[in-house]
Write a protein that holds these residues in place. Structure first.
Motif, PDB file in Angstrom:
ATOM      1  N   LEU B  78       0.885  -1.164   0.000  1.00 26.79           N
ATOM      2  CA  LEU B  78       0.000   0.000   0.000  1.00 26.79           C
ATOM      3  C   LEU B  78       0.924   1.216   0.000  1.00 26.79           C
ATOM      4  CD1 LEU B  78      -2.907   1.143   0.212  1.00 26.79           C
ATOM      5  CD2 LEU B  78      -2.605   1.135   2.693  1.00 26.79           C
ATOM      6  N   VAL B  79       0.842   1.980  -1.068  1.00 24.86           N
ATOM      7  CA  VAL B  79       1.829   3.039  -1.277  1.00 24.86           C
ATOM      8  C   VAL B  79       1.185   4.426  -1.215  1.00 24.86           C
ATOM      9  CG1 VAL B  79       3.550   3.959  -2.880  1.00 24.86           C
ATOM     10  CG2 VAL B  79       3.200   1.483  -2.708  1.00 24.86           C
ATOM     11  N   GLY B  80       1.739   5.280  -0.353  1.00 26.68           N
ATOM     12  CA  GLY B  80       1.363   6.698  -0.322  1.00 26.68           C
ATOM     13  C   GLY B  80      -0.012   6.994   0.243  1.00 26.68           C
ATOM     14  N   ALA B  81      -0.570   6.076   1.023  1.00 26.55           N
ATOM     15  CA  ALA B  81      -1.934   6.285   1.523  1.00 26.55           C
ATOM     16  C   ALA B  81      -2.005   7.492   2.458  1.00 26.55           C
ATOM     17  CB  ALA B  81      -2.427   5.037   2.246  1.00 26.55           C
ATOM     18  N   GLN B  82      -3.065   8.293   2.306  1.00 28.26           N
ATOM     19  CA  GLN B  82      -3.297   9.420   3.201  1.00 28.26           C
ATOM     20  C   GLN B  82      -3.704   8.902   4.578  1.00 28.26           C
ATOM     21  OE1 GLN B  82      -6.178  12.108   1.383  1.00 28.26           O
ATOM     22  NE2 GLN B  82      -5.460  11.516  -0.647  1.00 28.26           N
ATOM     23  N   ALA B  83      -3.477   9.745   5.601  1.00 26.55           N
ATOM     24  CA  ALA B  83      -3.696   9.320   6.989  1.00 26.55           C
ATOM     25  C   ALA B  83      -5.092   8.732   7.261  1.00 26.55           C
ATOM     26  CB  ALA B  83      -3.402  10.475   7.939  1.00 26.55           C
ATOM     27  N   PRO B  84      -6.172   9.382   6.801  1.00 29.53           N
ATOM     28  CA  PRO B  84      -7.499   8.817   7.124  1.00 29.53           C
ATOM     29  C   PRO B  84      -7.712   7.435   6.505  1.00 29.53           C
ATOM     30  CG  PRO B  84      -7.697  11.077   6.312  1.00 29.53           C
ATOM     31  CD  PRO B  84      -6.285  10.659   6.075  1.00 29.53           C
ATOM     32  N   VAL B  85      -7.187   7.231   5.310  1.00 33.71           N
ATOM     33  CA  VAL B  85      -7.303   5.925   4.642  1.00 33.71           C
ATOM     34  C   VAL B  85      -6.475   4.887   5.391  1.00 33.71           C
ATOM     35  CG1 VAL B  85      -6.687   4.643   2.536  1.00 33.71           C
ATOM     36  CG2 VAL B  85      -7.859   6.855   2.358  1.00 33.71           C
ATOM     37  N   LEU B  86      -5.265   5.285   5.752  1.00 34.73           N
ATOM     38  CA  LEU B  86      -4.373   4.373   6.480  1.00 34.73           C
ATOM     39  C   LEU B  86      -4.972   3.990   7.840  1.00 34.73           C
ATOM     40  CD1 LEU B  86      -1.709   2.920   6.195  1.00 34.73           C
ATOM     41  CD2 LEU B  86      -0.550   4.925   7.143  1.00 34.73           C
ATOM     42  N   ASP B  87      -5.648   4.961   8.480  1.00 31.50           N
ATOM     43  CA  ASP B  87      -6.306   4.683   9.766  1.00 31.50           C
ATOM     44  C   ASP B  87      -7.298   3.528   9.632  1.00 31.50           C
ATOM     45  OD1 ASP B  87      -4.995   6.562  11.193  1.00 31.50           O
ATOM     46  OD2 ASP B  87      -6.630   8.025  11.234  1.00 31.50           O
ATOM     47  N   VAL B  88      -8.096   3.572   8.560  1.00 29.97           N
ATOM     48  CA  VAL B  88      -9.126   2.539   8.369  1.00 29.97           C
ATOM     49  C   VAL B  88      -8.466   1.182   8.117  1.00 29.97           C
ATOM     50  CG1 VAL B  88     -11.083   1.804   6.945  1.00 29.97           C
ATOM     51  CG2 VAL B  88     -10.807   4.217   7.529  1.00 29.97           C
ATOM     52  N   VAL B  89      -7.389   1.197   7.324  1.00 32.86           N
ATOM     53  CA  VAL B  89      -6.653  -0.047   7.055  1.00 32.86           C
ATOM     54  C   VAL B  89      -6.109  -0.619   8.362  1.00 32.86           C
ATOM     55  CG1 VAL B  89      -4.620  -1.011   5.905  1.00 32.86           C
ATOM     56  CG2 VAL B  89      -6.100   0.596   4.682  1.00 32.86           C
ATOM     57  N   LYS B  90      -5.613   0.270   9.220  1.00 33.21           N
ATOM     58  CA  LYS B  90      -5.052  -0.174  10.500  1.00 33.21           C
ATOM     59  C   LYS B  90      -6.129  -0.718  11.434  1.00 33.21           C
ATOM     60  CE  LYS B  90      -0.816   2.539  10.606  1.00 33.21           C
ATOM     61  NZ  LYS B  90      -0.169   3.771  11.088  1.00 33.21           N
TER      62      LYS B  90
END
Lengths: 136, 106
Positions: B78-90
């Motif tokens: 997963l490359v360059g994800a913005q913080a809100p998107v990364l939060d959901v992935v986490k």
């Protein structure tokens, strides 16, 4: 207080979410909190669209109000479909590797994670889900 | 931003560029696009997410689908994800099973 009802179809999803987000913005939710409201709203609404009315068309009622106590939004989402209490669903195992993951169960889990408060009641033939998100 | 998904497979690397919203409305289109990669020799599945504004569980399911259907042995990035998107992935725990990074050089 802002209230409306929509046909329970996927092509009305954006409209339903916009209805909720407009109200959330007026309650002073920052972009991070608004993102979480969008996510929770989508998960709940998609669930209703996909599962509540297996026998035909149905309706979704949405009511938005300021949250009690602190600044924020209280969203009430109603449907008259199959009884479904999302709070009774067990959480998925987030430690499972992807190849072993079941395809479902993530949506409701995310709703629980991002909302500050969730309540469910079945009132007669109606599912009522109440979601609260504070502004900060 | 208008939602578009582009996929490209070269030298065993599947590059998937995500733009806009990976929600319940748009996830099926991505899943369809990814079906074209099933049965191909894929070592790496790389999601470029810099311009992805939003992801919901429908989007996470497509990532799981990609891993399960395209290549159980393939590494997912997963490359360059913005913080809100990364939060959901986490929140979903999927970040444990993929390589999350700012840039990708093959």
């Amino acid at each position: 207080m802002s209230e409306s009802s929509f046909p329970a179809t996927l092509d009305r999803l954006d409209e339903m979410i916009a209805f909720i987000l407009d109200f959330a913005e007026r309650q002073g939710l920052n972009p991070g909190a608004a993102y979480k409201v969008r996510l929770a709203a989508e998960e709940v609404l998609v669930n209703i669209v996909k599962h509540a009315y297996p026998d035909g068309p149905g309706t979704i009622g949405i009511a938005c109000a300021p949250a009690e106590g602190a600044a924020g939004i209280a969203i009430e989402i109603k449907d008259t479909g199959l009884p479904f209490n999302p709070l009774e669903k067990s959480d998925p195992d987030t430690a499972l590797p992807m190849e072993e993951r079941p395809i479902g169960g993530l949506g409701i889990f995310l709703v629980k994670k991002v909302m500050d408060d969730i309540g469910y009641v079945r009132d007669g033939d109606t599912n009522i889900l109440r979601l609260v998100k504070h502004a900060s | 931003m208008e939602t578009t998904f582009a996929t490209e497979l070269k030298d065993g690397i599947a590059r998937i560029t995500l733009v806009g919203k990976l929600d319940a409305t748009h996830a099926p289109a991505l899943q369809e696009a990814l079906k074209g990669l099933i049965g191909q020799p894929v070592d790496k599945i790389v999601f470029f997410a810099r311009d992805l504004d939003y992801i919901a569980s429908a989007g996470l399911r497509v990532i799981i689908f990609a891993k399960q259907q395209i290549g159980a042995g393939a590494q997912v990035y997963l490359v360059g994800a913005q913080a809100p998107v990364l939060d959901v992935v986490k929140m979903s725990g999927l970040d444990t099973f993929m390589t999350v990074q700012d840039a990708f050089d093959a």
